[in-house]
Structure formats: structure tokens, C-alpha cells
Scaffold this active site. Structure first.
Site, PDB file in Angstrom:
ATOM      1  N   HIS A 101      59.682  47.281  31.137  1.00  0.00           N
ATOM      2  CA  HIS A 101      59.518  46.080  31.969  1.00  0.00           C
ATOM      3  C   HIS A 101      60.867  45.637  32.519  1.00  0.00           C
ATOM      4  O   HIS A 101      61.007  45.324  33.701  1.00  0.00           O
ATOM      5  CB  HIS A 101      58.965  44.908  31.147  1.00  0.00           C
ATOM      6  CG  HIS A 101      57.583  45.067  30.648  1.00  0.00           C
ATOM      7  ND1 HIS A 101      57.264  44.834  29.337  1.00  0.00           N
ATOM      8  CD2 HIS A 101      56.420  45.393  31.275  1.00  0.00           C
ATOM      9  CE1 HIS A 101      55.960  45.012  29.172  1.00  0.00           C
ATOM     10  NE2 HIS A 101      55.428  45.366  30.339  1.00  0.00           N
ATOM     11  N   LYS A 103      42.467  37.150  25.197  1.00  0.00           N
ATOM     12  CA  LYS A 103      43.309  38.002  24.360  1.00  0.00           C
ATOM     13  C   LYS A 103      44.192  37.148  23.458  1.00  0.00           C
ATOM     14  O   LYS A 103      44.764  36.154  23.890  1.00  0.00           O
ATOM     15  CB  LYS A 103      44.221  38.878  25.220  1.00  0.00           C
ATOM     16  CG  LYS A 103      43.544  40.052  25.846  1.00  0.00           C
ATOM     17  CD  LYS A 103      44.590  40.922  26.520  1.00  0.00           C
ATOM     18  CE  LYS A 103      43.994  42.196  27.051  1.00  0.00           C
ATOM     19  NZ  LYS A 103      45.023  43.021  27.699  1.00  0.00           N
ATOM     20  N   ARG A 111      53.710  54.146  35.638  1.00  0.00           N
ATOM     21  CA  ARG A 111      54.108  55.131  34.635  1.00  0.00           C
ATOM     22  C   ARG A 111      53.500  56.493  34.896  1.00  0.00           C
ATOM     23  O   ARG A 111      54.109  57.507  34.633  1.00  0.00           O
ATOM     24  CB  ARG A 111      53.684  54.664  33.236  1.00  0.00           C
ATOM     25  CG  ARG A 111      54.373  53.395  32.792  1.00  0.00           C
ATOM     26  CD  ARG A 111      53.773  52.893  31.527  1.00  0.00           C
ATOM     27  NE  ARG A 111      52.396  52.452  31.803  1.00  0.00           N
ATOM     28  CZ  ARG A 111      51.690  51.664  31.016  1.00  0.00           C
ATOM     29  NH1 ARG A 111      52.187  51.249  29.883  1.00  0.00           N
ATOM     30  NH2 ARG A 111      50.478  51.296  31.344  1.00  0.00           N
ATOM     31  N   SER A 150      53.567  47.787  25.870  1.00  0.00           N
ATOM     32  CA  SER A 150      53.704  46.771  24.822  1.00  0.00           C
ATOM     33  C   SER A 150      52.732  47.042  23.680  1.00  0.00           C
ATOM     34  O   SER A 150      53.076  46.880  22.511  1.00  0.00           O
ATOM     35  CB  SER A 150      53.452  45.378  25.398  1.00  0.00           C
ATOM     36  OG  SER A 150      54.430  45.034  26.326  1.00  0.00           O
TER      37      SER A 150
END
Length: 163
Positions: free
Chosen positions: A17, A41, A90, A127
Site C-alpha cells: 500500500h 467486517k 497485483r 493485509s
């Protein structure tokens, strides 16, 4: 003034990040980091803690503003006059999802999305993966800023002690 936003949950912020935010900070006058809130979440860190960690590790860039946002990212952009979203990619699987989001966001408000390929060093990093590996005692210190790593280790220890 050229402005862009780097959105995410950042639970916690990783070196991947940070790489994208730093690169964006060299291209834009102001980079907003929007910590997006998902009430469905339960994060490892509170939104306030995430904001504090991001502010700490991006302070040296000099042009990063960190805020939270609940709702559509395009509303965040519209409210602040931000014409561009910066997203790190990614892998091809990221592109498939992010392209759909970019097209929807552009269709809603005209905001542009710019894709930045992640450094190969961080191409596998998320993460979620960092938290999982750390929770089993794996060394993730090279994947996080030092202060973030320290807080993650503390948080995991707190949670284990509470069980």
C-alpha cells in the site's frame, strides 16, 4: 491543484500500500487516502487506529491527507473535487475486478481510475494474508512499516490473551 485518491481498508497498511501511495504522491499535488468503512467486517484495527497508522507512515511524503469514508467512493471524490482514483494491481485477477469498478465509477461521475502495477516485491501481498501469517507466529516484519508491525504484534497478543 492535481489531486487523486488511494482507497482501501488498510487493515493494516502494508509496504505494498505504502509503495502505491508514495508513487502517487510523486505524481499528484495532494493524495487523499480514503479508509473505506465496511460495517459488515470486523477489522483488526479500528478505523481511527488505521488512520493514525497511515498518517504516521506517510508523514514524510508531505502531501497525503488521510480520512475515512462510508459509502460510494465516487461520492467521496465528488465531495472533494477529486478527478482520479489510484489503484494498485497485483495480478490479472485484480485487473478483472478493478476494471469493472473503474467503468462503473466513470459511468456514475466521470472520475478516472489509474492502475499502477505493484512492485514485484509486493505482488503477493495483502493485509489479510499478513494478518493470517502473523497470527500463527510467522515473521511479517519485512512486509509492514516498522510501527505498523509493532502494533500488529501487540494486537495479536491482546486478542490471544483475551481468549
Amino acid at each position: 491543484m492535481r489531486r487523486a485518491v488511494c482507497p482501501g481498508s488498510f487493515d493494516p497498511i502494508t509496504n505494498g500500500h505504502l509503495d502505491i501511495i508514495e508513487r502517487a504522491s510523486k505524481l499528484y499535488d495532494v493524495v487523499h487516502v480514503a479508509v473505506l468503512i465496511n460495517r459488515n467486517k470486523q477489522g483488526m484495527f479500528t478505523v481511527e487506529e488505521r488512520i493514525g497508522l497511515i498518517e504516521e507512515v506517510t508523514a514524510g511524503f508531505g502531501n497525503v491527507v488521510v480520512e475515512s469514508h462510508h459509502g460510494l467512493l465516487v461520492d467521496y471524490c465528488r465531495e472533494r473535487g477529486i478527478p482520479a482514483i489510484i489503484k494498485g494491481l497485483r495480478a490479472v485477477s485484480d485487473f478483472d475486478y478493478e476494471l469493472q469498478m473503474a467503468q462503473m465509477n466513470h459511468g456514475l461521475t466521470g472520475v478516472e481510475t489509474l492502475f499502477v502495477p505493484t512492485s514485484p516485491t509486493y505482488s503477493f501481498l495483502s493485509s489479510t494474508l499478513v494478518k493470517e501469517v502473523a497470527s500463527y507466529g510467522g515473521d511479517v516484519s519485512h512486509l509492514l512499516p516498522e510501527t505498523v508491525h509493532g502494533r500488529l504484534v501487540e494486537r495479536i497478543a491482546e486478542r490471544k490473551a483475551a481468549q
